[in-house]
Design a protein around this motif. Sequence first.
Motif, mmCIF file in Angstrom:
data_model
loop_
_atom_site.group_PDB
_atom_site.id
_atom_site.type_symbol
_atom_site.label_atom_id
_atom_site.label_comp_id
_atom_site.label_asym_id
_atom_site.label_seq_id
_atom_site.Cartn_x
_atom_site.Cartn_y
_atom_site.Cartn_z
ATOM 1 N N SER A 174 -1.706 -10.207 -0.571
ATOM 2 C CA SER A 174 -2.423 -8.935 -0.625
ATOM 3 C C SER A 174 -2.747 -8.568 -2.068
ATOM 4 N N ALA A 225 -4.141 -4.016 -0.019
ATOM 5 C CA ALA A 225 -3.100 -2.996 0.024
ATOM 6 C C ALA A 225 -2.666 -2.623 -1.381
ATOM 7 N N ALA A 255 2.085 1.465 -1.380
ATOM 8 C CA ALA A 255 1.904 2.001 -0.024
ATOM 9 C C ALA A 255 1.447 0.873 0.893
ATOM 10 N N LEU A 256 2.353 -0.028 1.209
ATOM 11 C CA LEU A 256 2.012 -1.190 2.024
ATOM 12 C C LEU A 256 1.773 -0.790 3.481
ATOM 13 N N PRO A 257 0.758 -1.371 4.127
ATOM 14 C CA PRO A 257 0.504 -1.081 5.552
ATOM 15 C C PRO A 257 1.427 -1.914 6.448
ATOM 16 N N ILE A 258 2.716 -1.819 6.185
ATOM 17 C CA ILE A 258 3.730 -2.637 6.852
ATOM 18 C C ILE A 258 4.742 -1.702 7.507
ATOM 19 N N LYS A 259 5.130 -2.016 8.734
ATOM 20 C CA LYS A 259 6.133 -1.207 9.420
ATOM 21 C C LYS A 259 7.469 -1.269 8.685
ATOM 22 N N GLU A 318 8.998 0.703 -2.271
ATOM 23 C CA GLU A 318 8.180 0.419 -1.096
ATOM 24 C C GLU A 318 8.612 -0.889 -0.437
ATOM 25 N N ALA A 355 9.985 -1.704 3.474
ATOM 26 C CA ALA A 355 9.334 -2.668 4.365
ATOM 27 C C ALA A 355 10.237 -3.824 4.788
#
Length: 239
Positions: free
Chosen positions: A96, A123, A127-131, A185, A189
């Motif tokens: 990413s 990304a 602020a990673l788009p990871i659960k 972050e 994650a």
Amino acid sequence: MSLERIFETKKDTENERWLEASVDECGGARGGGITVQIHKLENFNLPTELKKRTGSFIEMAGPTKYGYGFYDFQIGQGPKPLDLAKEVPRDRFYTSNIFKGLPQWSGSAGEFKGFIDTVAFRADARALPIKTGSIDGVFCSCLASVSPRGAEDIRQQTPSEAVSADVAAGGREDVKILRRRAIEEVWRALKRGGLLIWQGGLKSDLEFGKQIGFSVPHYEEQVFHDGQKTYKIVFLKKV
């Protein structure tokens, strides 16, 4: 590269025995020589630990052109150079960046020359788009923000990247603060037992990672001929 010494030592703060080794390298782009001091827990083997984790790995702020060069060794065996990124199967490794690729700069003025490769997803490392608690590992190398001047160069040459350039410049956020936010972050994650492979780090990165709960079973201190130091760190989110 020449092996200078291998020796054993104990650290009172750990239950396991620490091993240390020292390797001399050529200086590369900086010239001169580099001494690499390797510190690791005796039973922590980097390739083995990566293979134990069968879930997804991501790379932040990538793709890193020259890989993730670390050393591993055992008692009675000299340090062996490894590219840790190659220890993870490609079908579980996702790169990413806030841009569509890694910005490339050249010349003394740092002229923008386009992007290296492309990424699997875009990304911000903060602020990673990871659960939460969903991935086994994260790789990151030499994390820093793009300067406002660099952002303007990107904007002029690739207008479609203008929004990302504005975010990346971010008022030239202090590198220590940027890295702390990224490390926090990653903590969010990672699964318990997950790894953060951190290259081109500062001593403050190592200290901050420990403060928020990571253990550090392996780290390498690179000492350059001019006295400057950088760190390669393996952070472990304890089970």
